[in-house]
Scaffold this motif. Structure first.
Motif, PDB file in Angstrom:
ATOM      1  N   GLY A 163       0.807  -1.208   0.000  1.00  0.00           N
ATOM      2  CA  GLY A 163       0.000   0.000   0.000  1.00  0.00           C
ATOM      3  C   GLY A 163       0.841   1.260   0.000  1.00  0.00           C
ATOM      4  N   VAL A 164       1.463   1.556   1.132  1.00  0.00           N
ATOM      5  CA  VAL A 164       2.310   2.752   1.240  1.00  0.00           C
ATOM      6  C   VAL A 164       3.482   2.676   0.271  1.00  0.00           C
ATOM      7  N   GLY A 165       4.061   1.468   0.140  1.00  0.00           N
ATOM      8  CA  GLY A 165       5.216   1.322  -0.756  1.00  0.00           C
ATOM      9  C   GLY A 165       4.903   1.602  -2.208  1.00  0.00           C
ATOM     10  N   SER A 166       3.648   1.432  -2.605  1.00  0.00           N
ATOM     11  CA  SER A 166       3.273   1.687  -4.005  1.00  0.00           C
ATOM     12  C   SER A 166       3.087   3.174  -4.290  1.00  0.00           C
ATOM     13  N   ILE A 167       3.002   3.986  -3.250  1.00  0.00           N
ATOM     14  CA  ILE A 167       2.828   5.433  -3.443  1.00  0.00           C
ATOM     15  C   ILE A 167       4.153   6.105  -3.793  1.00  0.00           C
ATOM     16  N   PHE A 168       5.244   5.617  -3.220  1.00  0.00           N
ATOM     17  CA  PHE A 168       6.538   6.282  -3.375  1.00  0.00           C
ATOM     18  C   PHE A 168       7.014   6.388  -4.826  1.00  0.00           C
ATOM     19  N   PRO A 169       6.785   5.369  -5.695  1.00  0.00           N
ATOM     20  CA  PRO A 169       7.234   5.521  -7.093  1.00  0.00           C
ATOM     21  C   PRO A 169       6.558   6.680  -7.833  1.00  0.00           C
ATOM     22  N   GLU A 170       5.418   7.144  -7.333  1.00  0.00           N
ATOM     23  CA  GLU A 170       4.712   8.244  -7.981  1.00  0.00           C
ATOM     24  C   GLU A 170       5.308   9.605  -7.621  1.00  0.00           C
ATOM     25  N   TRP A 211      10.738  13.247  -6.898  1.00  0.00           N
ATOM     26  CA  TRP A 211      11.960  13.616  -6.175  1.00  0.00           C
ATOM     27  C   TRP A 211      12.455  12.490  -5.275  1.00  0.00           C
ATOM     28  N   LEU A 212      11.543  11.608  -4.850  1.00  0.00           N
ATOM     29  CA  LEU A 212      11.974  10.476  -4.028  1.00  0.00           C
ATOM     30  C   LEU A 212      12.816   9.494  -4.840  1.00  0.00           C
ATOM     31  N   ARG A 213      12.461   9.309  -6.103  1.00  0.00           N
ATOM     32  CA  ARG A 213      13.204   8.368  -6.945  1.00  0.00           C
ATOM     33  C   ARG A 213      14.615   8.849  -7.237  1.00  0.00           C
ATOM     34  N   GLU A 214      14.833  10.159  -7.083  1.00  0.00           N
ATOM     35  CA  GLU A 214      16.162  10.708  -7.314  1.00  0.00           C
ATOM     36  C   GLU A 214      16.957  10.901  -6.021  1.00  0.00           C
ATOM     37  N   SER A 215      16.333  10.616  -4.891  1.00  0.00           N
ATOM     38  CA  SER A 215      16.984  10.872  -3.609  1.00  0.00           C
ATOM     39  C   SER A 215      17.721   9.634  -3.110  1.00  0.00           C
ATOM     40  N   PHE A 216      18.512   9.820  -2.050  1.00  0.00           N
ATOM     41  CA  PHE A 216      19.268   8.721  -1.452  1.00  0.00           C
ATOM     42  C   PHE A 216      18.338   7.720  -0.743  1.00  0.00           C
ATOM     43  N   TRP A 258      15.690   6.326  -2.042  1.00  0.00           N
ATOM     44  CA  TRP A 258      15.041   5.396  -2.967  1.00  0.00           C
ATOM     45  C   TRP A 258      15.496   3.945  -2.806  1.00  0.00           C
ATOM     46  N   PRO A 259      16.794   3.648  -2.656  1.00  0.00           N
ATOM     47  CA  PRO A 259      17.187   2.243  -2.464  1.00  0.00           C
ATOM     48  C   PRO A 259      16.557   1.616  -1.225  1.00  0.00           C
ATOM     49  N   TYR A 260      16.360   2.403  -0.176  1.00  0.00           N
ATOM     50  CA  TYR A 260      15.751   1.875   1.050  1.00  0.00           C
ATOM     51  C   TYR A 260      14.245   1.679   0.886  1.00  0.00           C
ATOM     52  N   THR A 262      12.698   0.857  -1.771  1.00  0.00           N
ATOM     53  CA  THR A 262      12.399  -0.267  -2.655  1.00  0.00           C
ATOM     54  C   THR A 262      12.792  -1.601  -2.037  1.00  0.00           C
ATOM     55  N   ASP A 263      13.362  -1.573  -0.844  1.00  0.00           N
ATOM     56  CA  ASP A 263      13.755  -2.791  -0.140  1.00  0.00           C
ATOM     57  C   ASP A 263      12.647  -3.189   0.826  1.00  0.00           C
ATOM     58  N   ALA A 264      12.489  -4.488   1.057  1.00  0.00           N
ATOM     59  CA  ALA A 264      11.425  -4.965   1.943  1.00  0.00           C
ATOM     60  C   ALA A 264      11.759  -4.777   3.418  1.00  0.00           C
ATOM     61  N   TRP A 265      13.059  -4.661   3.726  1.00  0.00           N
ATOM     62  CA  TRP A 265      13.474  -4.605   5.125  1.00  0.00           C
ATOM     63  C   TRP A 265      12.804  -3.473   5.920  1.00  0.00           C
ATOM     64  N   PRO A 266      12.803  -2.217   5.462  1.00  0.00           N
ATOM     65  CA  PRO A 266      12.202  -1.147   6.275  1.00  0.00           C
ATOM     66  C   PRO A 266      10.726  -1.379   6.580  1.00  0.00           C
ATOM     67  N   TYR A 267       9.978  -1.924   5.619  1.00  0.00           N
ATOM     68  CA  TYR A 267       8.558  -2.153   5.841  1.00  0.00           C
ATOM     69  C   TYR A 267       8.332  -3.258   6.880  1.00  0.00           C
ATOM     70  N   ALA A 268       9.143  -4.320   6.790  1.00  0.00           N
ATOM     71  CA  ALA A 268       9.038  -5.391   7.780  1.00  0.00           C
ATOM     72  C   ALA A 268       9.426  -4.881   9.166  1.00  0.00           C
ATOM     73  N   PHE A 269      10.492  -4.103   9.223  1.00  0.00           N
ATOM     74  CA  PHE A 269      10.947  -3.556  10.502  1.00  0.00           C
ATOM     75  C   PHE A 269       9.893  -2.647  11.130  1.00  0.00           C
ATOM     76  N   ILE A 270       9.304  -1.760  10.329  1.00  0.00           N
ATOM     77  CA  ILE A 270       8.298  -0.828  10.861  1.00  0.00           C
ATOM     78  C   ILE A 270       7.065  -1.590  11.342  1.00  0.00           C
ATOM     79  N   ALA A 271       6.605  -2.565  10.561  1.00  0.00           N
ATOM     80  CA  ALA A 271       5.406  -3.314  10.949  1.00  0.00           C
ATOM     81  C   ALA A 271       5.622  -4.074  12.249  1.00  0.00           C
TER      82      ALA A 271
END
Length: 279
Positions: free
Chosen positions: A126-133, A136-141, A143-145, A147-156
């Motif tokens: 859900g939230v992760g699908s919003i970021f590609p839109e 400026w996020l896709r050009e920022s540092f 973006w690699p984080y 697109t990784d599953a780790w932060p979402y698993a950690f936050i949940a």
């Protein structure tokens, strides 16, 4: 006349009583039914080792160790972070102000009332699908984080711990005897010192047995992160089953790993309870 206590504790008797209790605890392990259970367990393990197929272990041992490391890191980091968040969540429900207490209660109710798997999917899909839109996020540092599953698993997992432990800490803070806090105030201790030196340590001491069980529950919840492509212990063994077409042996080894981790956690918290006199 010297000030001598009317009743002096007999330390030698206390030591003897403690040693007797330890001796009885040791003897309890050598009762016939426990010896029989140990023999049956060891025989079953020997039979599994000799009769089942374990040829795949050397090929996958590096992947298993890497998945186990990810599981442990995720467990430790999410639980510690979630518990640190849970302390103010529990405290504010006891001390107020009212609007913060209601906000904390609403958070705990929402997280505890919905499945953890749903929360993981809402964050990742859900939230992760919003970021590609967001250009400026896709050009920022970041973006690699993102697109990784780790932060979402950690936050949940962290939010789950914060909600459950927040309710436990609420009860623990409310259960600390008011006389101890009033005595500290009478000595002129400032509020933060009362919290850090008396209220919080006593609350944690009272919840140690429960916290140990919560850590084990958190360990058993970590396999859910495999559903968002995070390669943990469960994901590694699922891959082994798919590639080797072997069903039972990977499941048995994975069961042994989780049982061993749960046993270590239980022993660790049992030691902490005895050392700190949790009750």
């Amino acid at each position: 006349m010297d000030n001598q206590p009317l009743i002096q504790p007999n330390l030698s008797h206390e030591k003897k009583a403690t040693s007797m209790l330890d001796l009885l605890a040791i003897k309890a392990w050598f009762m016939p039914h426990r010896i029989l259970l140990i023999v049956i367990t060891l025989g079953s393990i020997a039979g599994l080792v000799n009769n089942l197929s374990w040829y795949w272990i050397p090929e996958y041992q590096d992947a298993i160790l890497e998945g186990l490391w990810r599981t442990l890191i995720l467990l430790v980091t999410s639980f510690i972070t979630g518990f640190l968040i849970a302390i103010p969540i529990g405290l504010v429900q006891v001390t107020g102000p009212s609007f913060l207490a209601k906000l904390a209660l609403s958070f705990c109710t929402l997280i505890r009332g919905t499945p953890l798997l749903l929360q993981i999917w809402l964050l990742y899909y859900g939230v992760g699908s919003i970021f590609p839109e967001i250009d400026w996020l896709r050009e920022s540092f970041l973006w690699p984080y993102l697109t990784d599953a780790w932060p979402y698993a950690f936050i949940a997992l962290t939010l789950s711990v914060a909600a459950y432990e927040g309710e436990i800490m609420r009860g623990a803070f409310a259960g600390v005897p008011k006389g101890e806090l009033e005595a500290a105030k009478a000595f002129g201790m400032p509020p933060f010192k009362i919290l850090s030196r008396i209220w919080l340590p006593r609350a944690i001491q009272r919840t140690l047995p429960v916290i140990g069980g919560e850590v084990i529950l958190q360990l058993k919840a970590t396999p859910l992160v495999a559903t968002i492509t995070l390669i943990d212990t469960y994901a590694v063994f699922s891959k082994i089953r798919q590639e080797t077409y072997i069903v039972y042996e990977p499941l048995l080894l994975m069961t042994g790993i989780y049982l061993s981790l749960a046993g270590i956690i239980a022993l660790l918290f049992h030691y902490l309870e005895k050392r700190n006199g949790a009750r």
